[in-house]
Design an enzyme around this catalytic site. Structure first.
Site, PDB file in Angstrom:
ATOM      1  N   ASP A 104       0.795  -1.231   0.000  1.00 31.30           N
ATOM      2  CA  ASP A 104       0.000   0.000   0.000  1.00 31.30           C
ATOM      3  C   ASP A 104       0.830   1.285   0.000  1.00 31.30           C
ATOM      4  OD1 ASP A 104       1.059  -0.031   2.550  1.00 31.30           O
ATOM      5  OD2 ASP A 104      -0.854  -0.028   3.612  1.00 31.30           O
ATOM      6  N   HIS A 105       2.111   1.211   0.320  1.00 35.84           N
ATOM      7  CA  HIS A 105       2.909   2.422   0.522  1.00 35.84           C
ATOM      8  C   HIS A 105       3.629   2.929  -0.727  1.00 35.84           C
ATOM      9  CE1 HIS A 105       2.182   2.388   4.772  1.00 35.84           C
ATOM     10  NE2 HIS A 105       3.133   3.255   5.033  1.00 35.84           N
ATOM     11  N   ASP A 110       3.578  -0.818  11.410  1.00 36.92           N
ATOM     12  CA  ASP A 110       3.105   0.504  11.019  1.00 36.92           C
ATOM     13  C   ASP A 110       2.480   1.139  12.251  1.00 36.92           C
ATOM     14  OD1 ASP A 110       2.287   2.119   8.257  1.00 36.92           O
ATOM     15  OD2 ASP A 110       0.916   2.490   9.911  1.00 36.92           O
ATOM     16  N   ARG A 117      -1.895  12.510  10.241  1.00 38.16           N
ATOM     17  CA  ARG A 117      -0.590  13.062  10.614  1.00 38.16           C
ATOM     18  C   ARG A 117      -0.292  14.243   9.705  1.00 38.16           C
ATOM     19  NH1 ARG A 117       3.274   8.294  11.663  1.00 38.16           N
ATOM     20  NH2 ARG A 117       2.113   8.273  13.610  1.00 38.16           N
ATOM     21  N   SER A 138       5.957   7.581  13.079  1.00 40.11           N
ATOM     22  CA  SER A 138       5.866   6.273  12.443  1.00 40.11           C
ATOM     23  C   SER A 138       6.634   5.196  13.206  1.00 40.11           C
ATOM     24  CB  SER A 138       6.398   6.383  11.024  1.00 40.11           C
ATOM     25  OG  SER A 138       6.573   5.126  10.443  1.00 40.11           O
ATOM     26  N   ARG A 143       8.685   3.432  11.811  1.00 39.63           N
ATOM     27  CA  ARG A 143       9.807   3.323  10.879  1.00 39.63           C
ATOM     28  C   ARG A 143      11.119   2.910  11.544  1.00 39.63           C
ATOM     29  NH1 ARG A 143       9.306   8.482   7.893  1.00 39.63           N
ATOM     30  NH2 ARG A 143       7.265   7.550   7.673  1.00 39.63           N
TER      31      ARG A 143
END
Length: 785
Positions: free
Chosen positions: A132-133, A197, A480, A675, A677
């Site tokens: 999806d990213h 995520d 965000r 995030s 991340r």
């Protein structure tokens, strides 16, 4: 006795009916009389764990002997060792057994690369990857999707083949956003899931504890290692009254963010309760839980109710709804008189629609004050783009309510004054709103339906209408709005609100429009007010699944090959990080002293950098490029303490690494906000970092640093931040005595002046082992040997 019960359960799993111990036979009988309801239609041989969870909960309740909140019930019923686990909210480290793992394509690359390097043959729990990213919003859904498939073919092939080899489900590009697909297919009341995520908590709208983590945590769970989480505190939000009119579920979390700020939920689960809960749809509850990530919360949760049961039935999971109802009072709702560490009261009858921002999701403006606040603060009043959808607000109900506003405006001859972009959350939502005419409404309104993907919400937006540096305003229904988040333009003022308000503001084209009180002028010259939005919670004709975008793994992946081209710029097999040499870290150079907000977007930018998420060395060229250097108030411009010259942050770090100069980074409050991340931890480790010293950390990022063998340290006295200069040399002493709760001695050298300060850490014995081994993955390999 409690230990024996757990051992009995273990024997049942291993021995089946061939058991001798009468206690084990008792458990065996109860297991086989319990209903066998599959976790999902994709996990037909794995069943709901309610019986097991209920028994574990009995053990915990007998030990704690007090009422439990809902989140405590769900969390503690997933303990690896409920009979012996130390349980103190805010203090203990819990060892947990999640039910499943979910990963999006950008983070899955590194997680799967780590899993491959572990040498294991198959994932131990149901796990999925969702593409999806990597889909950039440019023209419209079909063309953008086709372009993404072509540009990212190497990565998609890697993910698909890795999933096939190691037993993961694979959701192809175009499937939709990970969190919407989880809600539609996998989430269930009482679930414990981890996802790579930060908005994984979306699943709390269906009564699951869904927690955002880094890829190394996902590897632990996929490798059948108990997952560790600091026992969260519990913040209760008591909802009274009823959602109605222009007020939406999004306004609940916008208000909570305004109250708690971006770090107010750190180390806590937000647990919603009260009579007002029943006025919120299941997908509305998911919206609230999703954006709980913006206040730093571990996750958020709603109690199981009829709205959830209705959603489960509508998405083909009636069996789960029926089974959940059996456990509603015992497992899926809070005990009466359970205690919260903090309690917030919100009356939905009087809750005003909110618009939060710019540049931070916790700066709240009631719609009645938005215009005045914007003029006072110099925000650009003209709105350039309106965007609805994303993982936060892309439900059928969201789309229907926005369509009702659009139809009302068009009945008066008005359309959106500005570009209006719509992101469906999933292929199922796209197909259903197309079938039911909602997409056609948006098209006539002047909207563009984008691909079923994250798109502009995460910076995947090829925006052409403004130049970088041009001051402008956009309004979104996203979650965000950090500086440069959506379009890489630091001058873009992004405001986060409900999709309904985005639609209304797009018609007016200005921030100082309040649809509750202000009138518009129709094409006939007559004044009118927009009607309050309305829309069906669930489609009357059921959901249209659309195209089949799921690939199940084969029974065996032994014959599947996963190839990574050594010359690839997108993928790179991982090399183990170096092990700690047992010596103190002395005379470390300060790479950068960061001033102010430093999110994971600042540490490892997204947008165009997403294409390098599977290549650690290449993506490390974005390290700290968005952080503000305290020495000159500039981004990506620091002094090389070795040469005396100036350069960008990754360039200087690479120079230090080439010359064996170890370094630290220094930061401010809530460092690593945002995030999940883990690249924001991997990159500093890869380029020679040894410690990150800050005033305070965001939860996920602190854990990610620990996993990669870095020391995450906080000033015992926040004012000591000012003692460190860009030219300072930092020594971390007596590390052989590093122990839980024991402060680290730090020596700061500024020329001939030497000062000693104390630094705190939250490392436990297991995590200290990660530091000594060089990373959690290194430690996993040591233990395997």
């Amino acid at each position: 006795m409690a230990v024996r019960l757990i051992n009995a359960q273990a024997q049942v799993c291993k021995l089946g009916k061939n058991v001798v111990d009468p206690m084990v036979r008792q458990f065996h009988a109860s297991c086989y009389t319990a209903s066998k309801v599959a976790l999902s239609k994709f996990d037909s041989d794995v069943y709901l764990p309610y019986d097991k969870l209920s028994k574990r909960l009995d053990i915990v309740k007998s030990r704690l002997n007090r009422p439990l909140t809902l989140s405590e019930k769900v969390l503690y019923s997933h303990l690896d060792d409920p009979a012996n686990q130390d349980i103190v909210r805010g203090t203990s480290y819990l060892r947990l057994r999640p039910d499943r793992v979910a990963m999006q394509d950008a983070t899955a690359q590194m997680a799967l690369l780590q899993f491959i390097s572990s040498g294991l043959k198959k994932v131990a729990v149901p796990s999925t990857v969702h593409c999806d990213h990597l889909i950039e919003a440019q023209i419209g859904g079909p063309k953008d999707l086709a372009r993404a498939k072509d540009l990212n073919r190497e990565v998609y092939d890697f993910l698909a083949s890795t999933c096939a080899k190691y037993g993961l489900g694979f959701w192809k590009p175009g499937s939709g956003i990970i969190h919407q697909i989880i809600l539609e297919n996998y989430a269930f009341p009482g679930l414990l899931m981890i996802g790579t995520d930060s908005h994984t908590p979306n699943g709390g709208g269906l009564g699951g504890l869904c927690i955002g983590v880094g890829g190394a945590d996902a590897v632990d769970v996929m490798a059948d290692i108990a997952w560790e989480l600091k026992c969260p505190k519990v913040i209760g939000v008591n909802l009274t009254g009823k959602i109605s009119g222009w007020t939406s579920p999004k306004d609940v979390i916008l208000k909570v963010a305004d109250i708690l700020t971006v770090k107010g939920g750190t180390g806590a689960i937000i647990e919603y309760h009260g009579k007002g809960v029943d006025s919120i749809s299941c997908t509305g509850m998911a919206t609230i839980c999703n954006m709980g990530a913006e206040i730093g919360a571990t996750t958020s949760l709603f109690p199981f109710n009829q709205r959830m049961a209705d959603y489960l039935k509508s998405t083909g999971r009636s069996g789960i709804a029926a089974e959940a109802q059996k456990y509603q009072s015992k497992l899926l709702s809070a005990d009466s008189n359970s205690e919260y560490d903090e309690l917030i009261e919100i009356n939905l009858d009087t809750l005003e629609p909110h618009v939060n921002g710019p540049f931070t999701p916790d700066l709240g403006h009631p719609i009645s004050k938005l215009g005045a606040n914007s003029k006072k603060n110099g925000y650009p009043l003209d709105i350039r783009v309106g965007l609805i959808g994303s993982c936060t607000n892309s439900s059928y109900e969201d789309m229907g309510r926005c369509a009702s506003i659009a139809k009302d405006a068009m009945s008066h001859g008005l359309k959106s004054k500005i570009p209006f972009n719509v992101t469906p959350g999933s292929e199922q939502i796209r197909a259903t709103i197309e079938r039911d005419g909602i997409s056609e409404v948006f098209d006539k309104f002047g909207g563009t339906v984008l691909a079923n993907a994250c798109g502009p919400c995460i910076g995947q937006w090829d925006r052409k209408d403004v130049k970088k540096g041009d001051k402008n305003t956009i309004v979104t229904s996203y979650n965000r709005n950090f500086t440069g988040r959506n379009d890489a333009n630091p001058a873009t003022h992004c405001f986060v609100t409900s999709p309904e308000l985005v639609t209304a503001l797009s018609i007016a084209g200005r921030l100082d429009f309040n649809p509750l009180t202000d009138e518009l002028t129709g094409a006939d010259g007559k004044k009118f007010k927009l009607k309050a939005p309305f829309g069906d919670e669930l489609p009357a004709r059921g959901f249209d699944p659309g195209q089949d975008t799921y690939t199940a793994p084969p029974t065996s992946g032994d014959n599947v090959k996963v190839a990574v081209d050594p010359n690839s710029t997108r993928l790179q097999l991982l090399e183990p990080f170096d092990k700690w040499n047992g010596k103190d870290l002395t005379d470390l150079t300060v790479l950068i002293k960061v001033k102010g907000k430093c999110t994971t977007d600042h540490i490892s930018a997204a947008g165009p950098w997403l294409k390098f998420r599977g290549h650690l060395d290449n993506i490390s060229n974005n390290m700290f490029i968005g952080a503000t250097n305290s020495e000159n108030n500039e981004m990506n411009n620091i002094k090389n303490q070795r040469t005396g010259g100036w350069g960008n942050v990754p360039e200087v770090a690479r120079d230090y690494k080439a010359n064996n100069i170890k370094w630290v980074a220094v930061g401010d409050e809530n460092y690593g906000e945002g995030s999940s991340r883990e690249h924001a931890a991997l990159e500093p480790r890869h380029l020679g970092g040894r410690a990150i010293i800050v005033k305070s950390f965001a939860r996920i990022h602190e854990t990610n640093l620990k996993k990669q063998g870095l020391l995450p340290l906080t000033f015992a006295n926040a004012a000591d931040y000012d003692k460190i200069q860009p030219t300072s040399k930092i020594s971390l002493l007596n590390l052989n005595g590093l122990a839980p709760g024991k402060q680290v001695e730090c020596e700061i050298k500024n020329g001939d002046k030497v000062e000693k300060i104390k630094l705190n850490h939250t490392l436990n014995d297991l995590q200290i082992g990660w530091f000594k081994a060089g990373s959690a993955l290194n430690r996993m390999k040591e233990l395997a040997k």
